[in-house]
Design a protein around this motif. Structure first.
Motif, mmCIF file in Angstrom:
data_model
loop_
_atom_site.group_PDB
_atom_site.id
_atom_site.type_symbol
_atom_site.label_atom_id
_atom_site.label_comp_id
_atom_site.label_asym_id
_atom_site.label_seq_id
_atom_site.Cartn_x
_atom_site.Cartn_y
_atom_site.Cartn_z
ATOM 1 N N UNK A 32 8.336 18.660 -45.118
ATOM 2 C CA UNK A 32 8.008 17.531 -45.810
ATOM 3 C C UNK A 32 9.170 17.105 -46.736
ATOM 4 N N UNK A 33 9.525 15.856 -47.058
ATOM 5 C CA UNK A 33 10.422 15.307 -47.906
ATOM 6 C C UNK A 33 9.859 13.994 -48.392
ATOM 7 N N UNK A 34 9.724 13.812 -49.639
ATOM 8 C CA UNK A 34 9.192 12.582 -50.234
ATOM 9 C C UNK A 34 10.413 11.958 -51.008
ATOM 10 N N UNK A 35 10.321 10.604 -51.153
ATOM 11 C CA UNK A 35 11.308 9.967 -51.795
ATOM 12 C C UNK A 35 10.479 8.982 -52.489
ATOM 13 N N UNK A 36 11.097 8.407 -53.872
ATOM 14 C CA UNK A 36 10.660 7.350 -54.502
ATOM 15 C C UNK A 36 11.218 6.161 -54.193
ATOM 16 N N UNK A 37 10.541 4.824 -54.399
ATOM 17 C CA UNK A 37 11.000 3.626 -54.237
ATOM 18 C C UNK A 37 12.542 3.580 -54.847
ATOM 19 N N UNK A 38 13.582 3.050 -53.877
ATOM 20 C CA UNK A 38 14.930 3.066 -54.648
ATOM 21 C C UNK A 38 15.756 4.429 -54.334
ATOM 22 N N UNK A 39 15.246 5.434 -53.848
ATOM 23 C CA UNK A 39 15.975 6.480 -53.473
ATOM 24 C C UNK A 39 16.897 6.324 -52.235
ATOM 25 N N UNK A 40 18.081 6.787 -52.086
ATOM 26 C CA UNK A 40 18.728 6.888 -50.877
ATOM 27 C C UNK A 40 18.354 8.019 -50.161
ATOM 28 N N UNK A 41 17.922 7.687 -48.824
ATOM 29 C CA UNK A 41 17.553 8.997 -48.009
ATOM 30 C C UNK A 41 18.734 9.454 -47.423
ATOM 31 N N UNK A 42 19.530 8.625 -46.797
ATOM 32 C CA UNK A 42 20.904 9.093 -46.316
ATOM 33 C C UNK A 42 21.948 7.836 -46.565
ATOM 34 N N UNK A 43 23.307 8.190 -46.719
ATOM 35 C CA UNK A 43 23.992 7.327 -47.161
ATOM 36 C C UNK A 43 25.244 7.205 -46.000
ATOM 37 N N UNK A 44 25.413 6.016 -45.632
ATOM 38 C CA UNK A 44 26.557 5.702 -44.945
ATOM 39 C C UNK A 44 27.962 6.439 -45.099
ATOM 40 N N UNK A 45 28.562 7.204 -44.038
ATOM 41 C CA UNK A 45 29.672 7.689 -44.420
ATOM 42 C C UNK A 45 29.695 9.002 -45.092
ATOM 43 N N UNK A 59 10.956 1.836 -45.706
ATOM 44 C CA UNK A 59 12.591 1.907 -45.996
ATOM 45 C C UNK A 59 13.224 1.028 -45.249
ATOM 46 N N UNK A 60 14.566 0.637 -46.068
ATOM 47 C CA UNK A 60 15.369 -0.239 -44.895
ATOM 48 C C UNK A 60 16.597 0.499 -44.621
ATOM 49 N N UNK A 61 17.185 0.012 -43.587
ATOM 50 C CA UNK A 61 18.375 0.366 -42.982
ATOM 51 C C UNK A 61 19.752 -0.606 -43.127
ATOM 52 N N UNK A 62 20.678 -0.125 -43.554
ATOM 53 C CA UNK A 62 21.810 -1.083 -43.835
ATOM 54 C C UNK A 62 23.079 -0.527 -43.117
ATOM 55 N N UNK A 63 23.881 -1.154 -42.435
ATOM 56 C CA UNK A 63 24.900 -0.840 -41.907
ATOM 57 C C UNK A 63 26.184 -1.604 -42.587
ATOM 58 N N UNK A 64 27.040 -1.056 -43.134
ATOM 59 C CA UNK A 64 28.170 -2.116 -43.685
ATOM 60 C C UNK A 64 27.667 -3.182 -44.584
ATOM 61 N N UNK A 65 26.549 -2.522 -45.644
ATOM 62 C CA UNK A 65 25.792 -3.529 -46.497
ATOM 63 C C UNK A 65 24.947 -4.529 -46.107
ATOM 64 N N UNK A 66 24.785 -4.586 -44.578
ATOM 65 C CA UNK A 66 23.893 -5.615 -44.215
ATOM 66 C C UNK A 66 22.641 -4.732 -43.801
ATOM 67 N N UNK A 83 23.246 15.634 -32.677
ATOM 68 C CA UNK A 83 24.038 15.751 -31.551
ATOM 69 C C UNK A 83 25.312 16.080 -32.229
ATOM 70 N N UNK A 84 25.812 15.461 -33.139
ATOM 71 C CA UNK A 84 27.005 15.473 -33.886
ATOM 72 C C UNK A 84 27.139 15.531 -35.214
ATOM 73 N N UNK A 85 27.948 16.175 -35.947
ATOM 74 C CA UNK A 85 27.968 16.266 -37.515
ATOM 75 C C UNK A 85 28.814 15.402 -37.965
ATOM 76 N N UNK A 86 29.085 14.279 -37.151
ATOM 77 C CA UNK A 86 29.731 13.167 -37.887
ATOM 78 C C UNK A 86 28.958 12.422 -39.147
ATOM 79 N N UNK A 87 29.825 11.894 -40.150
ATOM 80 C CA UNK A 87 29.163 11.131 -41.075
ATOM 81 C C UNK A 87 28.059 9.859 -40.564
#
Length: 136
Positions: A32-45, A59-66, A83-87
């Motif tokens: 189990x993982x809990x996050x508060x409103x405004x927390x970043x769960x995963x960060x692009x890059x 939650x919202x999902x953004x790609x290149x700020x959109x 599958x891959x350890x890419x960013x």
């Protein structure tokens, strides 16, 4: 600590064809993982080694700020990390209190290697992601 129900995991397309025994086995590997409103769960890059299933909240999902998607109960994200350890390819931010269950890649890989049907579902998910990216 709480674990996801087999019903929650069955709603994830990657796991929808698993039998009850495999679902229970897989559920035991999530934490189990809990996050508060405004927390970043995963960060692009940034690096990512976890797959998440949303149990409650949004939650919202953004790609290149959109903003490209909204997530809610039953949604999942982070399958590329399985599958891959890419960013990370997107930023996921909690918009409300968010309850998730996370599965680390080092647990998932042996599970998939023993179940080719799950590997195939993962390939289909990646093909869908690629088609969506190419349509933008």
């Amino acid at each position: 600590m709480a674990k996801p129900t087999p019903e929650l995991l069955r709603n994830v397309s990657l796991f929808s064809d698993l039998d009850e025994k495999d679902l229970r086995s897989l559920a035991d590997e999530f934490s189990e993982r809990r996050f508060s409103a405004g927390d970043t769960v995963s960060l692009e890059g940034e690096g990512g080694l976890m797959f998440f299933v949303v149990d409650g909240g949004e939650a919202t999902v953004e790609v290149h700020g959109q903003e490209v998607a909204k997530l809610g109960p039953g949604s999942s994200f982070g399958e590329i990390a399985l599958i891959d350890r890419r960013p990370r390819t997107a930023t996921v931010t909690a918009t409300t209190e968010l309850r998730t269950f996370g599965l680390p890649v080092f647990v998932f890989r042996p599970f998939v290697e023993a179940r080719p049907d799950v590997a195939w579902k993962l390939l289909e998910a990646m093909a869908d992601r690629l088609a969506t990216a190419e349509s933008r």
